[in-house]
Design a protein around this motif. Structure first.
Motif, PDB file in Angstrom:
ATOM      1  N   ALA A 145      30.218  27.282  13.375  1.00 54.64           N
ATOM      2  CA  ALA A 145      31.292  26.977  12.422  1.00 54.64           C
ATOM      3  C   ALA A 145      30.957  25.738  11.600  1.00 54.64           C
ATOM      4  O   ALA A 145      31.414  25.596  10.471  1.00 54.64           O
ATOM      5  CB  ALA A 145      32.607  26.773  13.154  1.00 54.64           C
ATOM      6  N   LEU A 146      30.139  24.844  12.142  1.00 54.24           N
ATOM      7  CA  LEU A 146      29.789  23.623  11.426  1.00 54.24           C
ATOM      8  C   LEU A 146      28.519  23.768  10.596  1.00 54.24           C
ATOM      9  O   LEU A 146      28.134  22.860   9.875  1.00 54.24           O
ATOM     10  CB  LEU A 146      29.629  22.455  12.411  1.00 54.24           C
ATOM     11  N   THR A 147      27.826  24.899  10.725  1.00 58.08           N
ATOM     12  CA  THR A 147      26.585  25.084   9.978  1.00 58.08           C
ATOM     13  C   THR A 147      26.728  26.063   8.817  1.00 58.08           C
ATOM     14  O   THR A 147      25.765  26.382   8.162  1.00 58.08           O
ATOM     15  CB  THR A 147      25.456  25.564  10.911  1.00 58.08           C
ATOM     16  N   SER A 148      27.936  26.530   8.553  1.00 58.42           N
ATOM     17  CA  SER A 148      28.132  27.450   7.435  1.00 58.42           C
ATOM     18  C   SER A 148      28.115  26.681   6.111  1.00 58.42           C
ATOM     19  O   SER A 148      28.383  25.487   6.069  1.00 58.42           O
ATOM     20  CB  SER A 148      29.453  28.205   7.589  1.00 58.42           C
ATOM     21  N   ALA A 149      27.787  27.376   5.047  1.00 59.87           N
ATOM     22  CA  ALA A 149      27.722  26.752   3.721  1.00 59.87           C
ATOM     23  C   ALA A 149      29.099  26.246   3.309  1.00 59.87           C
ATOM     24  O   ALA A 149      30.113  26.885   3.592  1.00 59.87           O
ATOM     25  CB  ALA A 149      27.210  27.752   2.695  1.00 59.87           C
ATOM     26  N   PRO A 150      29.157  25.110   2.638  1.00 58.45           N
ATOM     27  CA  PRO A 150      30.462  24.581   2.208  1.00 58.45           C
ATOM     28  C   PRO A 150      31.058  25.423   1.085  1.00 58.45           C
ATOM     29  O   PRO A 150      30.337  26.052   0.310  1.00 58.45           O
ATOM     30  CB  PRO A 150      30.115  23.173   1.711  1.00 58.45           C
ATOM     31  N   GLN A 151      32.355  25.415   1.003  1.00 54.02           N
ATOM     32  CA  GLN A 151      33.047  26.053  -0.108  1.00 54.02           C
ATOM     33  C   GLN A 151      32.816  25.221  -1.366  1.00 54.02           C
ATOM     34  O   GLN A 151      32.554  24.013  -1.277  1.00 54.02           O
ATOM     35  CB  GLN A 151      34.543  26.166   0.206  1.00 54.02           C
ATOM     36  N   PRO A 152      32.913  25.820  -2.569  1.00 50.39           N
ATOM     37  CA  PRO A 152      32.608  25.078  -3.802  1.00 50.39           C
ATOM     38  C   PRO A 152      33.362  23.754  -3.959  1.00 50.39           C
ATOM     39  O   PRO A 152      32.766  22.751  -4.352  1.00 50.39           O
ATOM     40  CB  PRO A 152      32.978  26.075  -4.906  1.00 50.39           C
ATOM     41  N   ALA A 153      34.645  23.732  -3.654  1.00 53.31           N
ATOM     42  CA  ALA A 153      35.412  22.484  -3.833  1.00 53.31           C
ATOM     43  C   ALA A 153      34.905  21.394  -2.889  1.00 53.31           C
ATOM     44  O   ALA A 153      34.783  20.227  -3.277  1.00 53.31           O
ATOM     45  CB  ALA A 153      36.902  22.738  -3.612  1.00 53.31           C
ATOM     46  N   GLU A 154      34.609  21.755  -1.653  1.00 53.31           N
ATOM     47  CA  GLU A 154      34.091  20.777  -0.688  1.00 53.31           C
ATOM     48  C   GLU A 154      32.687  20.323  -1.088  1.00 53.31           C
ATOM     49  O   GLU A 154      32.346  19.145  -0.985  1.00 53.31           O
ATOM     50  CB  GLU A 154      34.086  21.363   0.731  1.00 53.31           C
TER      51      GLU A 154
END
Length: 181
Positions: free
Chosen positions: A14-23
């Motif tokens: 869960a911590l290694t997934s790509a960030p969402q655009p806003a983040e």
């Protein structure tokens, strides 16, 4: 839930997934950059300019720079149909110029003093530096088009540049001495 090992630490998937655009944008906003306006002019005399902070040096020999332009930018077609452009590195007192070229407008050059560069591309007066370039390559880059320019002419004056960080303009307050040991 799975996990990966990174530098002797266990990181949940869960911590290694790509960030969402806003983040992703918020995280990148922690990195201060200079502010440039890239200008171009077609053979028919159509001018375009866009505020860009995604500017970087690529190579010293040959002298290459790169920047990117959103595929949704109204000026994309002008930049695709010219082989020359200029990078105008803005001074600390040119935040209004940066905002003018960042917004959609019929004539972004209205009220902005320019001088023609060696190839006729408009250069913004008062900028701390100008890099006049020919297009070396254009490449896809996700939702942007990446421009690599070969620098044909470069000039700079000793002024403080405009800085952008966390969604705001600021100024550079000084340099840390580079001590030789």
């Amino acid at each position: 839930m799975g996990s990966v090992q990174l530098m002797n630490r266990i990181i949940p998937d869960a911590l290694t997934s790509a960030p969402q655009p806003a983040e992703f944008r918020r995280v990148l906003g922690q990195y201060p950059t200079g502010v440039t306006v890239i200008t171009a002019q077609t053979a028919a005399g159509v001018r375009a300019g866009v505020t860009v902070s995604s500017f970087n040096t690529l190579s010293l020999d040959p002298p290459l720079i790169l920047w990117s332009l959103a595929l949704s930018a109204p000026s994309l077609e002008v930049f695709r149909h010219t082989e020359r452009f200029a990078v105008n590195i803005l001074g600390e007192d040119q935040g209004d110029v940066a905002l003018q070229f960042a917004r959609r407008a019929e004539d972004k050059f209205a009220g902005v003093e320019t001088v023609p560069g060696w190839s006729g591309v408009p250069l913004i007066a008062g900028a701390v530096a100008h890099l006049e370039c020919t297009v070396y390559r254009r490449d896809p880059g996700g939702d942007h088009e990446i421009y690599i320019g070969r620098v044909e002419r470069a000039e700079a004056i000793d002024r403080t540049p405009l800085v952008y960080m966390r969604g705001a303009f600021g100024k550079f307050s000084g340099m840390v001495a580079n001590e030789k040991k």
